[in-house]
Structures are given as structure tokens and as C-alpha cells.
Scaffold this motif. Sequence first.
Motif, PDB file in Angstrom:
ATOM      1  N   ALA A 278      70.294  51.941  51.070  1.00 24.24           N
ATOM      2  CA  ALA A 278      69.269  51.318  51.918  1.00 24.24           C
ATOM      3  C   ALA A 278      70.202  50.783  52.914  1.00 24.24           C
ATOM      4  O   ALA A 278      71.107  50.491  53.048  1.00 24.24           O
ATOM      5  N   ALA A 279      69.312  50.546  54.199  1.00 24.84           N
ATOM      6  CA  ALA A 279      69.790  50.045  55.441  1.00 24.84           C
ATOM      7  C   ALA A 279      68.835  49.252  56.068  1.00 24.84           C
ATOM      8  O   ALA A 279      67.424  49.889  56.178  1.00 24.84           O
ATOM      9  N   GLY A 280      69.118  48.248  56.978  1.00 25.25           N
ATOM     10  CA  GLY A 280      68.334  47.732  57.862  1.00 25.25           C
ATOM     11  C   GLY A 280      67.637  46.354  57.350  1.00 25.25           C
ATOM     12  O   GLY A 280      68.288  45.718  56.363  1.00 25.25           O
ATOM     13  N   ASP A 281      66.523  45.922  57.757  1.00 25.05           N
ATOM     14  CA  ASP A 281      65.873  44.635  57.311  1.00 25.05           C
ATOM     15  C   ASP A 281      65.435  44.557  55.775  1.00 25.05           C
ATOM     16  O   ASP A 281      65.438  43.664  55.295  1.00 25.05           O
ATOM     17  N   ILE A 282      65.201  45.917  55.181  1.00 26.02           N
ATOM     18  CA  ILE A 282      64.608  45.927  53.851  1.00 26.02           C
ATOM     19  C   ILE A 282      65.844  45.463  52.919  1.00 26.02           C
ATOM     20  O   ILE A 282      65.787  45.483  51.798  1.00 26.02           O
ATOM     21  N   THR A 283      67.253  45.531  53.287  1.00 22.90           N
ATOM     22  CA  THR A 283      68.285  45.228  52.492  1.00 22.90           C
ATOM     23  C   THR A 283      68.559  43.889  52.436  1.00 22.90           C
ATOM     24  O   THR A 283      68.217  43.008  53.084  1.00 22.90           O
ATOM     25  N   ASP A 284      69.404  43.416  51.225  1.00 25.81           N
ATOM     26  CA  ASP A 284      69.671  41.777  50.786  1.00 25.81           C
ATOM     27  C   ASP A 284      70.812  41.896  50.101  1.00 25.81           C
ATOM     28  O   ASP A 284      71.436  42.655  49.330  1.00 25.81           O
ATOM     29  N   TYR A 285      71.875  40.901  50.656  1.00 20.08           N
ATOM     30  CA  TYR A 285      73.144  40.747  50.053  1.00 20.08           C
ATOM     31  C   TYR A 285      73.672  39.538  50.528  1.00 20.08           C
ATOM     32  O   TYR A 285      73.014  38.820  51.590  1.00 20.08           O
ATOM     33  N   PRO A 286      74.508  38.872  49.931  1.00 20.10           N
ATOM     34  CA  PRO A 286      74.953  37.608  50.399  1.00 20.10           C
ATOM     35  C   PRO A 286      75.647  37.673  51.886  1.00 20.10           C
ATOM     36  O   PRO A 286      76.331  38.309  52.341  1.00 20.10           O
ATOM     37  N   GLY A 287      75.036  36.828  52.765  1.00 20.56           N
ATOM     38  CA  GLY A 287      75.361  36.508  54.136  1.00 20.56           C
ATOM     39  C   GLY A 287      74.571  37.842  55.054  1.00 20.56           C
ATOM     40  O   GLY A 287      75.001  37.865  56.112  1.00 20.56           O
ATOM     41  N   LYS A 288      73.516  38.437  54.535  1.00 17.41           N
ATOM     42  CA  LYS A 288      72.902  39.318  55.433  1.00 17.41           C
ATOM     43  C   LYS A 288      72.226  38.814  56.556  1.00 17.41           C
ATOM     44  O   LYS A 288      71.668  37.437  56.646  1.00 17.41           O
ATOM     45  N   VAL A 289      72.198  39.405  57.686  1.00 15.59           N
ATOM     46  CA  VAL A 289      71.629  39.207  58.817  1.00 15.59           C
ATOM     47  C   VAL A 289      70.780  40.303  59.424  1.00 15.59           C
ATOM     48  O   VAL A 289      71.135  41.354  59.612  1.00 15.59           O
ATOM     49  N   ARG A 290      69.369  39.935  59.715  1.00 19.85           N
ATOM     50  CA  ARG A 290      68.637  40.936  59.963  1.00 19.85           C
ATOM     51  C   ARG A 290      68.483  41.119  61.380  1.00 19.85           C
ATOM     52  O   ARG A 290      67.508  40.462  62.285  1.00 19.85           O
ATOM     53  N   LEU A 291      69.094  41.861  61.847  1.00 14.66           N
ATOM     54  CA  LEU A 291      69.248  42.147  63.452  1.00 14.66           C
ATOM     55  C   LEU A 291      69.390  43.873  63.432  1.00 14.66           C
ATOM     56  O   LEU A 291      69.865  44.516  62.609  1.00 14.66           O
ATOM     57  N   ILE A 292      68.726  44.261  64.517  1.00 14.76           N
ATOM     58  CA  ILE A 292      68.824  45.958  64.683  1.00 14.76           C
ATOM     59  C   ILE A 292      70.235  46.282  64.816  1.00 14.76           C
ATOM     60  O   ILE A 292      70.682  47.492  63.987  1.00 14.76           O
ATOM     61  N   SER A 293      71.261  45.539  65.508  1.00 14.22           N
ATOM     62  CA  SER A 293      72.613  45.960  65.330  1.00 14.22           C
ATOM     63  C   SER A 293      73.294  46.095  64.371  1.00 14.22           C
ATOM     64  O   SER A 293      73.966  47.043  63.958  1.00 14.22           O
ATOM     65  N   VAL A 294      72.839  45.216  63.282  1.00 10.01           N
ATOM     66  CA  VAL A 294      73.434  45.008  61.922  1.00 10.01           C
ATOM     67  C   VAL A 294      72.890  46.321  61.228  1.00 10.01           C
ATOM     68  O   VAL A 294      73.637  46.906  60.534  1.00 10.01           O
ATOM     69  N   GLY A 295      71.473  46.621  61.351  1.00  6.77           N
ATOM     70  CA  GLY A 295      71.157  47.785  60.774  1.00  6.77           C
ATOM     71  C   GLY A 295      71.621  49.115  61.002  1.00  6.77           C
ATOM     72  O   GLY A 295      71.738  50.074  60.175  1.00  6.77           O
ATOM     73  N   PHE A 296      72.270  49.125  62.309  1.00  2.41           N
ATOM     74  CA  PHE A 296      72.675  50.266  62.738  1.00  2.41           C
ATOM     75  C   PHE A 296      73.973  50.651  61.871  1.00  2.41           C
ATOM     76  O   PHE A 296      74.406  51.673  61.610  1.00  2.41           O
ATOM     77  N   GLY A 297      74.860  49.473  61.838  1.00  6.95           N
ATOM     78  CA  GLY A 297      76.126  49.709  60.974  1.00  6.95           C
ATOM     79  C   GLY A 297      75.878  49.897  59.596  1.00  6.95           C
ATOM     80  O   GLY A 297      76.540  50.768  58.926  1.00  6.95           O
ATOM     81  N   GLU A 298      74.678  49.413  59.059  1.00 11.88           N
ATOM     82  CA  GLU A 298      74.404  49.515  57.342  1.00 11.88           C
ATOM     83  C   GLU A 298      74.105  51.008  57.427  1.00 11.88           C
ATOM     84  O   GLU A 298      74.392  51.648  56.597  1.00 11.88           O
ATOM     85  N   ALA A 299      73.362  51.517  58.411  1.00 11.37           N
ATOM     86  CA  ALA A 299      72.836  52.891  58.429  1.00 11.37           C
ATOM     87  C   ALA A 299      74.053  54.117  58.232  1.00 11.37           C
ATOM     88  O   ALA A 299      74.203  54.821  57.444  1.00 11.37           O
TER      89      ALA A 299
END
Length: 329
Positions: A278-299
Motif C-alpha cells: 500500500a502507498a499514499g494516504d491509505i497507509t498508516d505507520y508511526p510518524g506517518k505524514v499524509r502528503l502527496i509528496s510522501v505518497g510518491f516516495g511510498e509508491a
Amino acid sequence: MTVVERDLLVVGAGPVGLYATYYAGFRGLSTVVVDSLPEIGGQVTAMYPEKPIYDVAGFPAIKGRDLVAGLAEQAARFAPTFALGQRAQDLERDAGGTIIVTTDAGTVVRCRAVVISGGIGTFTPRPLPAGEGWLGRGLHHFVPDPRDHAGRDVVVVGGGDSACDWALALEPIARSVTLVHRRAAFRAHEHSLAQLHASAVEVITEAEVTALHGDGTVEQVEITGPGGTVTRPAQAVIAALGFTANLGPIRRWGLEVVGNRYLAVDTAMATNVPGVFAAGDITDYPGKVRLISVGFGEAATAVNNAAVLINPEEKLFPGHSTDAVPATA
């Protein structure tokens, strides 16, 4: 029944899903993208296509619509398959370990790994109570291209950012634009409201659209408020009433859910279900920040780990894109 066989299934065609689709192509993976909405772009397309986004790296500001168009062009070089207007429903595996996902439209996807990138699950447009039966006949939930409404009388219903954005985008090209909101107070950003009230858009508050009329397609709307009912000409009604979000059928996949809306992932963006990332706003983990830029890295993290799962001989880090020329489709 349509059967699609690809290396990777991406669930969600928002910005993060589109970037995951591109990156999968860069890794040499074939991809199919499933989204419950009829257009790509997810929340950005559905809710604020005309709003500038300021936190995407490399762009001082970029409109949501332009960001989605760029991501779609980036992914298109690898010829992904899109199954839009379909909800990923059931997941099972065959004897060889192939993941099989069926959509509510009957499409069967056979793949080796899945990346879930929905914003916060499945988005369903809130219906216009008076609009039952008119969807597609003048009633719309989205404005894929404002030019489609050039020269029309348009009624926009809602009080959020998307309602104001669409009213402002349509005002220069439509014959008339009326915005109807059931409350006096708006949820939209103050700057958008100032622009709205300075525009030629007719704003009717503390009122509701109570009926649509027309011969086959919408021609008139009835608007009822404290002063009674008025009739306005309208060849298009945009119901920008927001969306209800939920995880939908993927709850049945055995995924660990956090707070009734997010998916728990580890540092590889892997869920507790083997082969499902999973990647993007739908994910959760300690320290999660819900930004598009973060989601790109998670992808990118999710796709790289999926690539190794699909082919253990692959390297987790493929090198930088500047060091290689990706094969084109």
C-alpha cells in the motif's frame, strides 16, 4: 467476463497510484489500474481540480488537473491498462500463488502483486436527492473538462471547495452559472469564497434543488428556499456534494486496518497479506505524514519491493533513472 493478466495491480488511480503505475513500468512490470471513479486523478480530480497545490516537489504551484495530466503522461509511456468505474472486490489465490482480484464489473485480474493506493479507501459521490434517474442526462458529479459546458446554463450544488472551484472555472465560458447551497455558511476556503462573490456567479444560499425537469435531458431546475420555489434554466447540474469514503470490499482481504480507515504497513510498504502493498494516504505507520509528496516516495518503495517479490533475481534498488534509458512500450 474480462480476464486481464499483468504483473502488478494498482488499486486507485489518484496521483500516488499513477506514479506507482509509472514506476512499475520503469521496473519492467506490466500494470493494470482499477479505480471506482470514472476518471483518473482520485480526490484531486473529484474535489479540487482547479486548485493550486503547493507541496509537490519541483512546482512552486501546480493545479490539480495539471498534476494529474502530467502523471498520466508519465505513466502512459509504459501502456498501462485502466479499468475505471470498477471497484476491486474479491481477492483469492490459485494453486501457483497467482493473486486473483475480481471487480464488481466482472473483470478478473490475475497478477503477482498488488499496490493499494486509494486515498482513504473507496470514494462514492453523495447523491443529489432530487436527481435520481438524471445521472448522465445532464446531472454530473465531476467536471472532467469545463469546455464541455461552454454556452450552457449550469447549476452547481454544494458549499465546499470543489463546488466553488467548478463554479469559478465555468463562469467565464458558460452562459450562466448558479451555485445553490443549503446553508448560509460555506466550507470552502475564504479566498475561493471572495472570488466567488466577486464573480458573475449567482449564489443562492439556504436553498436546495428540489426537482429537475426536461425531455430526456435536464432543461430546468427548481430551487426551493425560504422565499419559495424558483425555476432556473439549466442544461447541466453539477452535484458537488462531497464523497463518502470507506475501505469497501477490500476489508474482506484480511488486511490489518487501523482506525477503521487506514492500512497498516511496514517499512517495505507491505501489508500483513503477502503480495499486497500500500502507498499514499491509505497507509498508516508511526510518524506517518499524509502528503502527496510522501505518497510518491511510498509508491516507489512499494513497487521496488513488489518487483523483488515477483522476480527474486531483481535488485531492490534498480539504480537512478538517469543511469539507464527505460524501455518504452
